[in-house]
Scaffold this motif. Structure first.
Motif, PDB file in Angstrom:
ATOM      1  N   GLN A 124       0.752  -1.135   0.017  1.00 48.28           N
ATOM      2  CA  GLN A 124      -0.038   0.071   0.013  1.00 48.28           C
ATOM      3  C   GLN A 124       0.796   1.179  -0.061  1.00 48.28           C
ATOM      4  N   LEU A 125       0.656   2.276  -1.131  1.00 47.12           N
ATOM      5  CA  LEU A 125       1.363   3.336  -1.002  1.00 47.12           C
ATOM      6  C   LEU A 125       1.010   4.229  -0.261  1.00 47.12           C
ATOM      7  N   GLN A 126       1.593   4.919   0.659  1.00 47.08           N
ATOM      8  CA  GLN A 126       1.290   5.953   1.574  1.00 47.08           C
ATOM      9  C   GLN A 126       2.045   7.301   1.427  1.00 47.08           C
ATOM     10  N   SER A 180       5.990   6.132   1.032  1.00 45.06           N
ATOM     11  CA  SER A 180       6.338   4.913   1.432  1.00 45.06           C
ATOM     12  C   SER A 180       5.526   3.801   0.901  1.00 45.06           C
ATOM     13  N   GLY A 181       6.084   2.737   0.777  1.00 45.48           N
ATOM     14  CA  GLY A 181       5.266   1.369   0.402  1.00 45.48           C
ATOM     15  C   GLY A 181       5.807   1.144  -0.862  1.00 45.48           C
ATOM     16  N   TYR A 182       5.984   2.210  -1.678  1.00 44.70           N
ATOM     17  CA  TYR A 182       6.273   1.797  -3.225  1.00 44.70           C
ATOM     18  C   TYR A 182       7.105   2.923  -3.675  1.00 44.70           C
ATOM     19  N   THR A 183       7.721   2.779  -4.958  1.00 45.07           N
ATOM     20  CA  THR A 183       8.455   3.912  -5.427  1.00 45.07           C
ATOM     21  C   THR A 183       7.477   4.695  -6.214  1.00 45.07           C
ATOM     22  N   ILE A 184       7.602   6.156  -5.988  1.00 42.93           N
ATOM     23  CA  ILE A 184       6.584   6.975  -6.880  1.00 42.93           C
ATOM     24  C   ILE A 184       6.906   7.123  -8.148  1.00 42.93           C
ATOM     25  N   ASN A 241      12.311   9.424  -2.959  1.00 36.37           N
ATOM     26  CA  ASN A 241      10.787   8.930  -2.904  1.00 36.37           C
ATOM     27  C   ASN A 241       9.915  10.014  -2.324  1.00 36.37           C
ATOM     28  N   THR A 242      10.201  11.271  -3.051  1.00 36.89           N
ATOM     29  CA  THR A 242       9.462  12.478  -2.618  1.00 36.89           C
ATOM     30  C   THR A 242       9.072  13.211  -4.010  1.00 36.89           C
ATOM     31  N   TYR A 252      -4.678   7.158  -4.643  1.00 36.82           N
ATOM     32  CA  TYR A 252      -3.856   7.319  -3.251  1.00 36.82           C
ATOM     33  C   TYR A 252      -3.811   8.868  -3.068  1.00 36.82           C
ATOM     34  N   TRP A 253      -4.030   9.003  -1.695  1.00 39.93           N
ATOM     35  CA  TRP A 253      -4.120  10.447  -1.542  1.00 39.93           C
ATOM     36  C   TRP A 253      -3.312  10.667   0.033  1.00 39.93           C
ATOM     37  N   GLY A 254      -2.893  11.890   0.021  1.00 42.34           N
ATOM     38  CA  GLY A 254      -2.198  12.089   1.500  1.00 42.34           C
ATOM     39  C   GLY A 254      -3.229  13.124   2.161  1.00 42.34           C
ATOM     40  N   GLN A 255      -2.975  13.444   3.410  1.00 40.95           N
ATOM     41  CA  GLN A 255      -3.951  14.002   4.322  1.00 40.95           C
ATOM     42  C   GLN A 255      -4.065  15.461   4.198  1.00 40.95           C
TER      43      GLN A 255
END
Length: 125
Positions: free
Chosen positions: A1-3, A25-29, A76-77, A114-117
């Protein structure tokens, strides 16, 4: 799961700059289409900038020439450099990712799963 976790939001004056970060995190962007969206109170979420797996970028007309999307695969950012900020840029900013085949640097929410907060950006005059 991508976070996805955004940071860098702040309260600034117009014409100042900010850089937003989205740590994944979790996968490479690099294997995702990535984008930044924003949502102001009482308004719909709108796409600001997007970058596809080949590194091609797309910008909303309202930010083109002022905002720059980029990614650092080693960290990864995802980043959003925002220059010449205006009060109308005030919003919650969200990082988003799509693992779909046909994301095409889209600035619509549909392809992104996938979404951030979010991180708040406030620009005063």
């Amino acid at each position: 799961q991508l976070q996805l976790v955004e940071s860098g939001g702040d309260s600034v004056h117009q014409r100042e700059s900010l850089r937003l970060s989205c740590a994944a995190s979790g996968y490479t962007i690099g294997t995702f289409c990535m984008a930044w969206f924003r949502q102001a109170p009482g308004k719909e979420r709108e796409g600001v900038a997007a970058i596809d797996r080949s590194g091609y970028m797309n910008y909303a007309n309202s930010v083109r020439g002022r905002f720059t999307i980029s990614e650092d695969n080693a960290k990864n950012t995802l980043y959003l450099q925002m220059d010449s900020l205006k009060p109308e840029d005030t919003a919650m900013y969200y990082c988003a990712a799509s693992d779909g085949v046909y994301c095409f640097r889209s600035l619509t929410t549909g392809p992104y799963n996938y979404w951030g907060q979010g991180t708040q950006v406030t620009v005063s005059s």
